[in-house]
Scaffold this motif. Structure first.
Motif, mmCIF file in Angstrom:
data_model
loop_
_atom_site.group_PDB
_atom_site.id
_atom_site.type_symbol
_atom_site.label_atom_id
_atom_site.label_comp_id
_atom_site.label_asym_id
_atom_site.label_seq_id
_atom_site.Cartn_x
_atom_site.Cartn_y
_atom_site.Cartn_z
ATOM 1 N N LYS A 1 49.532 66.633 4.040
ATOM 2 C CA LYS A 1 49.698 66.093 5.384
ATOM 3 C C LYS A 1 48.565 65.120 5.684
ATOM 4 O O LYS A 1 47.411 65.384 5.351
ATOM 5 C CB LYS A 1 49.701 67.208 6.428
ATOM 6 C CG LYS A 1 50.936 68.054 6.404
ATOM 7 C CD LYS A 1 50.894 69.077 7.520
ATOM 8 C CE LYS A 1 52.146 69.929 7.519
ATOM 9 N NZ LYS A 1 52.146 70.893 8.623
ATOM 10 N N SER A 2 48.923 64.011 6.318
ATOM 11 C CA SER A 2 47.935 63.006 6.666
ATOM 12 C C SER A 2 48.321 62.371 7.995
ATOM 13 O O SER A 2 49.506 62.303 8.330
ATOM 14 C CB SER A 2 47.866 61.933 5.570
ATOM 15 O OG SER A 2 46.899 60.970 5.890
ATOM 16 N N SER A 3 47.333 61.916 8.742
ATOM 17 C CA SER A 3 47.633 61.200 9.981
ATOM 18 C C SER A 3 46.506 60.234 10.315
ATOM 19 O O SER A 3 45.364 60.407 9.880
ATOM 20 C CB SER A 3 47.861 62.169 11.142
ATOM 21 O OG SER A 3 46.666 62.794 11.508
ATOM 22 N N GLU A 4 46.872 59.220 11.063
ATOM 23 C CA GLU A 4 45.919 58.228 11.562
ATOM 24 C C GLU A 4 46.172 58.072 13.046
ATOM 25 O O GLU A 4 47.321 58.010 13.477
ATOM 26 C CB GLU A 4 46.151 56.864 10.905
ATOM 27 C CG GLU A 4 45.942 56.808 9.420
ATOM 28 C CD GLU A 4 46.323 55.433 8.881
ATOM 29 O OE1 GLU A 4 45.752 54.423 9.354
ATOM 30 O OE2 GLU A 4 47.191 55.381 8.011
ATOM 31 N N THR A 5 45.103 57.999 13.814
ATOM 32 C CA THR A 5 45.227 57.771 15.250
ATOM 33 C C THR A 5 44.281 56.641 15.630
ATOM 34 O O THR A 5 43.144 56.589 15.160
ATOM 35 C CB THR A 5 44.855 59.037 16.047
ATOM 36 O OG1 THR A 5 45.772 60.073 15.687
ATOM 37 C CG2 THR A 5 44.948 58.797 17.539
ATOM 38 N N TYR A 6 44.785 55.731 16.429
ATOM 39 C CA TYR A 6 43.942 54.652 16.939
ATOM 40 C C TYR A 6 44.397 54.321 18.348
ATOM 41 O O TYR A 6 45.536 54.585 18.739
ATOM 42 C CB TYR A 6 43.968 53.429 16.031
ATOM 43 C CG TYR A 6 45.350 52.892 15.747
ATOM 44 C CD1 TYR A 6 45.909 51.912 16.566
ATOM 45 C CD2 TYR A 6 46.106 53.357 14.675
ATOM 46 C CE1 TYR A 6 47.171 51.422 16.319
ATOM 47 C CE2 TYR A 6 47.366 52.865 14.427
ATOM 48 C CZ TYR A 6 47.900 51.900 15.248
ATOM 49 O OH TYR A 6 49.164 51.410 14.996
ATOM 50 N N THR A 7 43.490 53.762 19.112
ATOM 51 C CA THR A 7 43.782 53.390 20.492
ATOM 52 C C THR A 7 43.672 51.887 20.640
ATOM 53 O O THR A 7 42.674 51.291 20.223
ATOM 54 C CB THR A 7 42.807 54.091 21.463
ATOM 55 O OG1 THR A 7 42.946 55.513 21.287
ATOM 56 C CG2 THR A 7 43.117 53.738 22.901
ATOM 57 N N ILE A 8 44.729 51.293 21.195
ATOM 58 C CA ILE A 8 44.739 49.860 21.426
ATOM 59 C C ILE A 8 44.687 49.600 22.923
ATOM 60 O O ILE A 8 45.171 50.402 23.729
ATOM 61 C CB ILE A 8 45.982 49.189 20.796
ATOM 62 C CG1 ILE A 8 47.274 49.885 21.208
ATOM 63 C CG2 ILE A 8 45.865 49.166 19.277
ATOM 64 C CD1 ILE A 8 48.549 49.261 20.639
ATOM 65 N N SER A 9 44.052 48.497 23.280
ATOM 66 C CA SER A 9 43.924 48.110 24.687
ATOM 67 C C SER A 9 44.532 46.733 24.877
ATOM 68 O O SER A 9 44.674 45.971 23.914
ATOM 69 C CB SER A 9 42.453 48.073 25.091
ATOM 70 O OG SER A 9 41.869 49.348 24.910
ATOM 71 N N GLN A 10 44.824 46.393 26.126
ATOM 72 C CA GLN A 10 45.363 45.071 26.392
ATOM 73 C C GLN A 10 44.385 44.016 25.864
ATOM 74 O O GLN A 10 43.170 44.130 26.054
ATOM 75 C CB GLN A 10 45.551 44.858 27.905
ATOM 76 C CG GLN A 10 46.728 45.599 28.474
ATOM 77 C CD GLN A 10 48.063 44.962 28.124
ATOM 78 O OE1 GLN A 10 48.201 43.744 28.102
ATOM 79 N NE2 GLN A 10 49.048 45.791 27.857
ATOM 80 N N ALA A 11 44.915 43.018 25.166
ATOM 81 C CA ALA A 11 44.084 41.951 24.605
ATOM 82 C C ALA A 11 43.434 41.175 25.746
ATOM 83 O O ALA A 11 44.064 40.940 26.786
ATOM 84 C CB ALA A 11 44.914 41.031 23.739
ATOM 85 N N THR A 12 42.196 40.761 25.551
ATOM 86 C CA THR A 12 41.449 40.084 26.597
ATOM 87 C C THR A 12 41.426 38.573 26.432
ATOM 88 O O THR A 12 40.968 37.869 27.297
ATOM 89 C CB THR A 12 40.000 40.598 26.640
ATOM 90 O OG1 THR A 12 39.402 40.439 25.348
ATOM 91 C CG2 THR A 12 39.963 42.049 27.048
ATOM 92 N N GLU A 13 41.884 38.078 25.316
ATOM 93 C CA GLU A 13 41.828 36.631 25.065
ATOM 94 C C GLU A 13 42.918 35.901 25.783
ATOM 95 O O GLU A 13 43.968 36.278 26.031
ATOM 96 C CB GLU A 13 41.937 36.361 23.567
ATOM 97 C CG GLU A 13 40.758 36.934 22.828
ATOM 98 C CD GLU A 13 40.895 36.752 21.344
ATOM 99 O OE1 GLU A 13 41.353 35.686 20.896
ATOM 100 O OE2 GLU A 13 40.542 37.678 20.618
#
Length: 168
Positions: free
Chosen positions: A156-168
Motif C-alpha cells: 500500500k502506498s499513498s501521496e498527499t499534497y495540498t494545492i492553493s489558488q495560484a497567485t500569478e
C-alpha cells in the motif's frame, strides 16, 4: 372515472414539465448535480516547494465536463510530469479520467465517484493498482488536499499534497 383519470394524467404531465428548465429557444437545460459538487476545483492551483512547482488547472468545457491539466516543473523550466484529467457527469455518475504520458500505453484510466461529503470527493478504480483511489478535499482555508493511493510492488502506498489558488 375516466374524467378523473384524465385529470390525474394531465396534472402529472404538467408537474413533470414544470420541473424542467428551458432556454430561450425552448431547449431543455439539463442540470448536472454531480458535476456541480466539484465546482470548487475550477481554477488555477499550485504547490511550491524546494524541489519545484506543481501546477493544476481545471476549466469547464461544457455543462457536463471539466478538464484539467497537472504538471510538475523543476529548475523553473523542466517539466518532469504531465497529466491530463477529465471530470464528467454521465447520467447519475461522476467519472474522473486521467491520462499520464508514458503510462498505461498513454490511455486514460477511469475512476468513478464513490463517496462525497463535506467538500470531499473520492474516486475509485479497484482494477487499477496505482492509484486506485483519488480524493479531493476542499479545506476551510480554500486550499485543496489531494490524496492518491493504491498498491505499488505489492505494498500500500499513498501521496498527499495540498494545492492553493495560484497567485500569478
Amino acid at each position: 372515472m375516466k374524467k378523473l383519470h384524465f385529470i390525474v394524467v394531465v396534472s402529472a404531465v404538467l408537474f413533470l414539465h414544470s420541473c424542467k428548465k428551458y432556454d430561450a429557444n425552448g431547449k431543455e437545460i439539463k442540470e448536472y448535480e454531480e458535476l456541480s459538487k466539484a465546482n470548487f476545483l475550477l481554477g488555477e492551483w499550485e504547490k511550491k516547494d524546494s524541489i519545484g512547482v506543481l501546477k493544476e488547472n481545471w476549466i469547464a468545457i461544457d455543462d457536463s465536463t471539466f478538464t484539467g491539466t497537472s504538471y510538475f516543473i523543476i529548475n523553473e523550466k523542466d517539466t518532469i510530469h504531465r497529466e491530463s484529467m477529465e471530470l464528467m457527469q454521465d447520467g447519475d455518475y461522476l467519472i474522473y479520467r486521467t491520462t499520464i504520458k508514458g503510462e498505461n500505453k498513454d490511455e486514460s484510466v477511469p475512476f468513478q465517484k464513490m463517496e462525497e461529503k463535506d467538500s470531499l470527493l473520492v474516486f475509485t478504480n479497484p482494477k487499477h493498482e496505482y492509484p486506485n483511489k483519488i480524493s479531493y478535499q476542499l479545506n476551510k482555508d480554500k486550499s485543496v488536499k489531494t490524496t492518491i493511493s493504491g498498491i505499488i510492488k505489492g505494498k500500500k502506498s499513498s501521496e498527499t499534497y495540498t494545492i492553493s489558488q495560484a497567485t500569478e
